[in-house]
Motif scaffolding. Structure first.
Motif, short mmCIF file in Angstrom:
data_model
loop_
_atom_site.label_atom_id
_atom_site.label_comp_id
_atom_site.label_asym_id
_atom_site.label_seq_id
_atom_site.Cartn_x
_atom_site.Cartn_y
_atom_site.Cartn_z
N ARG A 129 -113.10 -123.52 -31.54
CA ARG A 129 -114.32 -123.55 -32.34
C ARG A 129 -113.95 -123.16 -33.77
O ARG A 129 -112.98 -122.45 -34.00
CB ARG A 129 -115.37 -122.60 -31.77
N THR A 130 -114.75 -123.61 -34.71
CA THR A 130 -114.49 -123.27 -36.10
C THR A 130 -114.83 -121.80 -36.35
O THR A 130 -115.73 -121.24 -35.72
CB THR A 130 -115.34 -124.14 -37.04
N HIS A 131 -114.08 -121.19 -37.27
CA HIS A 131 -114.37 -119.79 -37.60
C HIS A 131 -115.63 -119.66 -38.45
O HIS A 131 -116.26 -118.62 -38.49
CB HIS A 131 -113.19 -119.18 -38.36
N SER A 132 -116.00 -120.74 -39.13
CA SER A 132 -117.21 -120.74 -39.96
C SER A 132 -118.42 -121.13 -39.11
O SER A 132 -118.30 -121.85 -38.12
CB SER A 132 -117.05 -121.70 -41.14
N TYR A 133 -119.59 -120.68 -39.52
CA TYR A 133 -120.79 -120.90 -38.72
C TYR A 133 -122.00 -121.08 -39.63
O TYR A 133 -121.98 -120.76 -40.82
CB TYR A 133 -121.02 -119.74 -37.76
N VAL A 134 -123.07 -121.57 -39.01
CA VAL A 134 -124.37 -121.69 -39.67
C VAL A 134 -125.32 -120.73 -38.98
O VAL A 134 -125.46 -120.75 -37.75
CB VAL A 134 -124.90 -123.13 -39.60
N ARG A 135 -126.01 -119.90 -39.75
CA ARG A 135 -126.88 -118.87 -39.20
C ARG A 135 -128.32 -119.37 -39.20
O ARG A 135 -128.83 -119.80 -40.23
CB ARG A 135 -126.76 -117.59 -40.03
N HIS A 136 -128.96 -119.31 -38.03
CA HIS A 136 -130.32 -119.82 -37.88
C HIS A 136 -131.32 -118.71 -37.58
O HIS A 136 -132.27 -118.91 -36.84
CB HIS A 136 -130.37 -120.87 -36.76
N GLY A 137 -131.11 -117.53 -38.14
CA GLY A 137 -132.05 -116.44 -37.94
C GLY A 137 -131.57 -115.44 -36.90
O GLY A 137 -130.50 -115.59 -36.30
N THR A 138 -132.36 -114.41 -36.69
CA THR A 138 -132.01 -113.34 -35.76
C THR A 138 -133.20 -112.99 -34.87
O THR A 138 -134.35 -113.32 -35.18
CB THR A 138 -131.58 -112.07 -36.51
N THR A 139 -132.89 -112.32 -33.78
CA THR A 139 -133.91 -111.78 -32.90
C THR A 139 -133.46 -110.41 -32.42
O THR A 139 -132.27 -110.05 -32.54
CB THR A 139 -134.15 -112.70 -31.69
N SER A 140 -134.38 -109.61 -31.93
CA SER A 140 -134.07 -108.28 -31.41
C SER A 140 -134.53 -108.19 -29.97
O SER A 140 -135.65 -108.61 -29.63
CB SER A 140 -134.75 -107.19 -32.25
N LEU A 141 -133.67 -107.65 -29.13
CA LEU A 141 -133.96 -107.53 -27.70
C LEU A 141 -134.21 -106.08 -27.33
O LEU A 141 -133.36 -105.21 -27.57
CB LEU A 141 -132.79 -108.09 -26.88
N PHE A 142 -135.37 -105.79 -26.76
CA PHE A 142 -135.65 -104.49 -26.15
C PHE A 142 -135.42 -104.63 -24.65
O PHE A 142 -135.89 -105.59 -24.04
CB PHE A 142 -137.10 -104.06 -26.42
N ALA A 143 -134.72 -103.67 -24.07
CA ALA A 143 -134.39 -103.76 -22.64
C ALA A 143 -134.51 -102.39 -21.99
O ALA A 143 -134.22 -101.36 -22.60
CB ALA A 143 -132.99 -104.32 -22.44
N ALA A 144 -134.94 -102.40 -20.74
CA ALA A 144 -135.01 -101.19 -19.90
C ALA A 144 -134.27 -101.47 -18.60
O ALA A 144 -134.62 -102.41 -17.87
CB ALA A 144 -136.47 -100.82 -19.63
#
Length: 291
Positions: A129-144
């Motif tokens: 895979r290429t070392h470069s990437y395209v970022r399409h946003g983030t999310t946060s996961l809460f877990a128990a």
């Protein structure tokens, strides 16, 4: 009595005496080369005039590995001992008619897409895979994580504020029987200690919060599950949107919960504290020898 003395042995006589070996060890431990942060076998050979095989034998005999470096972090929490005993006690001997949940959030999970297509694995060739990437946003996961069964309750949010954390607590509360005491193990993140969250917990006396020591995330078992999520799903995943990323995370949680298995906590609080004490003593001896 002369018969007890060892005769001269065959083979090449020794060319390096003990003082020269000690000088190599001292130089390895107390100095660094002018053009690097640590010695290599060949740089030490060039500086001492010995062959690189000689340096290798000396380092191997005395367990010296200048190319290796490890990290550490000691908790400065004044209640470290009490918190370790409290939380490890929950793991090893959970109370009757109670649920022990390890809670945390994995924030800023990136939806990453590669700039060029991933090349699949072939015989003799690993996946590429290429070392470069395209970022399409983030999310946060809460877990128990249910410590006793390994079952995971998780939900993704766009942000990780107290509002989202409180919404997640409500989801957890709706998923468990009302007649059980709930012990929550979580870290000291500011989101967990807001007035909104404290007020919600105060109205539910069957909830008991156990804060981990500062700089001691290793004692929170859900971190082990986060590592598994990262290794199996996130690290090599390709996602073109946050919705796709969140769908994969939910799918991973569902598959995990089909056959959940608890993590086995084997070390007692005394074992952990003894290990920390030995490390502190060794670090103190090392620092004292430096000065």
């Amino acid at each position: 009595m002369e018969g007890l003395l060892d005769e001269a042995r065959p083979g090449r006589p020794r060319t390096i005496d003990d003082d020269q070996v000690a000088a190599v060890i001292e130089r390895t431990l107390r100095s660094t080369p002018s053009d690097a942060t640590h010695w290599s076998i060949r740089s030490m050979a060039g500086a001492t005039g010995f062959s690189h095989t000689t340096i290798r034998r000396i380092w191997t005999a005395f367990g010296l590995q200048p190319h290796r470096s490890e990290t550490f972090k000691l908790s400065s929490d004044p209640l470290f001992v009490d918190k370790v005993r409290d939380i490890v006690g929950l793991y090893l001997s959970p109370p009757n008619r109670a649920l022990v949940l390890s809670v945390d959030e994995k924030s800023q999970i990136q939806a990453l897409d590669r700039e060029q297509p991933v090349l699949p694995m072939m015989p003799g060739i690993p996946e590429r895979r290429t070392h470069s990437y395209v970022r399409h946003g983030t999310t946060s996961l809460f877990a128990a994580l249910d410590v006793a069964s390994g079952f995971v309750i998780g939900k993704c949010y766009k942000r990780h504020r107290a509002t989202e954390f409180l919404d997640f607590l409500r989801q957890v509360d709706a998923s468990i029987p009302p007649d059980l005491d709930v012990h929550i193990v979580m870290d000291n993140y500011a989101t967990h200690k807001t007035a909104l969250v404290r007020s919600w917990l105060a109205r539910r006396p069957h909830y008991h919060v156990h804060f981990t020591p500062t700089s001691a995330s290793w004692i929170n078992q859900v971190e082990r599950w986060f590592a598994e999520l990262t290794r199996k799903q996130l690290r090599r995943g390709v996602h073109t949107s946050t919705s796709q990323l969140e769908a994969d995370i939910r799918s991973f949680i569902e598959r995990h919960n089909e056959n959940p298995k608890p993590y086995s906590w084997v070390k007692s609080a005394d074992d952990i504290l003894s290990s920390v004490k030995r490390f502190c003593q060794k670090a103190e001896q090392t620092l004292c020898s430096e000065f």
